[in-house]
Design a protein around this motif. Structure first.
Motif, PDB file in Angstrom:
ATOM      1  N   UNK A 113       0.829  -1.203   0.000  1.00  0.00           N
ATOM      2  CA  UNK A 113       0.000   0.000   0.000  1.00  0.00           C
ATOM      3  C   UNK A 113       0.865   1.255   0.000  1.00  0.00           C
ATOM      4  N   UNK A 114       1.973   1.222   0.730  1.00  0.00           N
ATOM      5  CA  UNK A 114       2.842   2.392   0.786  1.00  0.00           C
ATOM      6  C   UNK A 114       3.535   2.643  -0.555  1.00  0.00           C
ATOM      7  N   UNK A 115       3.891   1.599  -1.260  1.00  0.00           N
ATOM      8  CA  UNK A 115       4.554   1.787  -2.542  1.00  0.00           C
ATOM      9  C   UNK A 115       3.579   2.188  -3.638  1.00  0.00           C
ATOM     10  N   UNK A 116       2.319   1.797  -3.542  1.00  0.00           N
ATOM     11  CA  UNK A 116       1.360   2.141  -4.585  1.00  0.00           C
ATOM     12  C   UNK A 116       0.742   3.523  -4.374  1.00  0.00           C
ATOM     13  N   UNK A 117       0.798   4.076  -3.174  1.00  0.00           N
ATOM     14  CA  UNK A 117       0.193   5.379  -2.900  1.00  0.00           C
ATOM     15  C   UNK A 117       0.842   6.504  -3.703  1.00  0.00           C
ATOM     16  N   UNK A 118       2.169   6.627  -3.778  1.00  0.00           N
ATOM     17  CA  UNK A 118       2.735   7.717  -4.579  1.00  0.00           C
ATOM     18  C   UNK A 118       2.387   7.605  -6.057  1.00  0.00           C
ATOM     19  N   UNK A 119       2.266   6.402  -6.568  1.00  0.00           N
ATOM     20  CA  UNK A 119       1.909   6.231  -7.975  1.00  0.00           C
ATOM     21  C   UNK A 119       0.498   6.749  -8.234  1.00  0.00           C
ATOM     22  N   UNK A 120      -0.393   6.573  -7.287  1.00  0.00           N
ATOM     23  CA  UNK A 120      -1.763   7.066  -7.450  1.00  0.00           C
ATOM     24  C   UNK A 120      -1.775   8.591  -7.440  1.00  0.00           C
ATOM     25  N   UNK A 121      -0.953   9.203  -6.596  1.00  0.00           N
ATOM     26  CA  UNK A 121      -0.890  10.663  -6.568  1.00  0.00           C
ATOM     27  C   UNK A 121      -0.264  11.214  -7.842  1.00  0.00           C
ATOM     28  N   UNK A 122       0.681  10.500  -8.402  1.00  0.00           N
ATOM     29  CA  UNK A 122       1.388  10.955  -9.582  1.00  0.00           C
ATOM     30  C   UNK A 122       0.454  11.013 -10.786  1.00  0.00           C
ATOM     31  N   UNK A 123      -0.588  10.208 -10.807  1.00  0.00           N
ATOM     32  CA  UNK A 123      -1.507  10.125 -11.931  1.00  0.00           C
ATOM     33  C   UNK A 123      -2.549  11.240 -11.950  1.00  0.00           C
ATOM     34  N   UNK A 124      -2.550  12.123 -10.978  1.00  0.00           N
ATOM     35  CA  UNK A 124      -3.568  13.167 -10.939  1.00  0.00           C
ATOM     36  C   UNK A 124      -3.490  14.010 -12.203  1.00  0.00           C
ATOM     37  N   UNK A 125      -4.648  14.326 -12.736  1.00  0.00           N
ATOM     38  CA  UNK A 125      -4.712  14.976 -14.035  1.00  0.00           C
ATOM     39  C   UNK A 125      -4.834  16.479 -13.946  1.00  0.00           C
ATOM     40  N   UNK A 126      -5.249  17.042 -15.055  1.00  0.00           N
ATOM     41  CA  UNK A 126      -5.355  18.482 -15.176  1.00  0.00           C
ATOM     42  C   UNK A 126      -6.465  19.035 -14.282  1.00  0.00           C
ATOM     43  N   UNK A 127      -7.487  18.209 -14.056  1.00  0.00           N
ATOM     44  CA  UNK A 127      -8.580  18.633 -13.173  1.00  0.00           C
ATOM     45  C   UNK A 127      -8.055  18.872 -11.765  1.00  0.00           C
ATOM     46  N   UNK A 128      -7.198  17.991 -11.292  1.00  0.00           N
ATOM     47  CA  UNK A 128      -6.592  18.140  -9.972  1.00  0.00           C
ATOM     48  C   UNK A 128      -5.685  19.368  -9.930  1.00  0.00           C
ATOM     49  N   UNK A 129      -4.972  19.632 -11.032  1.00  0.00           N
ATOM     50  CA  UNK A 129      -4.039  20.753 -11.087  1.00  0.00           C
ATOM     51  C   UNK A 129      -4.768  22.084 -10.942  1.00  0.00           C
ATOM     52  N   UNK A 130      -5.924  22.207 -11.568  1.00  0.00           N
ATOM     53  CA  UNK A 130      -6.656  23.462 -11.544  1.00  0.00           C
ATOM     54  C   UNK A 130      -7.734  23.518 -10.459  1.00  0.00           C
ATOM     55  N   UNK A 131      -7.768  22.548  -9.564  1.00  0.00           N
ATOM     56  CA  UNK A 131      -8.791  22.579  -8.524  1.00  0.00           C
ATOM     57  C   UNK A 131      -8.491  23.702  -7.532  1.00  0.00           C
ATOM     58  N   UNK A 132      -9.512  24.358  -7.099  1.00  0.00           N
ATOM     59  CA  UNK A 132      -9.359  25.476  -6.161  1.00  0.00           C
ATOM     60  C   UNK A 132      -9.830  25.053  -4.773  1.00  0.00           C
ATOM     61  N   UNK A 133      -9.676  23.796  -4.429  1.00  0.00           N
ATOM     62  CA  UNK A 133     -10.191  23.259  -3.182  1.00  0.00           C
ATOM     63  C   UNK A 133      -9.715  23.971  -1.944  1.00  0.00           C
ATOM     64  N   UNK A 134      -8.417  24.069  -1.750  1.00  0.00           N
ATOM     65  CA  UNK A 134      -7.905  24.671  -0.530  1.00  0.00           C
ATOM     66  C   UNK A 134      -8.168  26.169  -0.487  1.00  0.00           C
ATOM     67  N   UNK A 135      -8.024  26.849  -1.614  1.00  0.00           N
ATOM     68  CA  UNK A 135      -8.281  28.290  -1.641  1.00  0.00           C
ATOM     69  C   UNK A 135      -9.762  28.549  -1.429  1.00  0.00           C
ATOM     70  N   UNK A 136     -10.607  27.786  -2.093  1.00  0.00           N
ATOM     71  CA  UNK A 136     -12.049  27.946  -1.914  1.00  0.00           C
ATOM     72  C   UNK A 136     -12.486  27.662  -0.493  1.00  0.00           C
ATOM     73  N   UNK A 137     -11.912  26.631   0.105  1.00  0.00           N
ATOM     74  CA  UNK A 137     -12.250  26.317   1.488  1.00  0.00           C
ATOM     75  C   UNK A 137     -11.757  27.397   2.434  1.00  0.00           C
ATOM     76  N   UNK A 138     -10.679  28.057   2.116  1.00  0.00           N
ATOM     77  CA  UNK A 138     -10.156  29.126   2.969  1.00  0.00           C
ATOM     78  C   UNK A 138     -11.128  30.296   3.013  1.00  0.00           C
ATOM     79  N   UNK A 139     -11.753  30.605   1.878  1.00  0.00           N
ATOM     80  CA  UNK A 139     -12.682  31.736   1.840  1.00  0.00           C
ATOM     81  C   UNK A 139     -14.076  31.375   2.341  1.00  0.00           C
TER      82      UNK A 139
END
Length: 78
Positions: A7-33
């Motif tokens: 599980x520990x070795x497969x977790x970084x690979x799952x994060x690495x696959x995040x796409x353009x939707x993840x890149x442009x997400x405003x989750x943390x900034x939106x939650x801050x406001x």
């Protein structure tokens, strides 16, 4: 190799696959406001002022980015 190690070795690979939707997400900034008040968080004037200044600086930065996009991309086409 046990399941925990797999599980520990497969977790970084799952994060690495995040796409353009993840890149442009405003989750943390939106939650801050737009977050609800948490009664467990300490509240005093210093923290309120700090968060106010942080919000103001984020807004000014975003306005500046939009201005640069307008100036460099949209205005030359007019």
């Amino acid at each position: 190799m046990d399941n925990k190690a797999k599980a520990e070795t497969s977790a970084p690979a799952a994060k690495k696959r995040s796409g353009i939707k993840e890149f442009f997400s405003m989750g943390e900034v939106g939650n801050y406001f737009f977050r609800k008040k948490d009664p467990a968080r300490p509240s005093n004037i210093n923290i309120k002022m700090m968060h106010g200044v942080n919000k103001l600086s984020i807004v000014i930065f975003l306005i500046g980015v939009l201005y640069l996009i307008f100036k460099l991309v949209i205005k030359p086409r007019l």
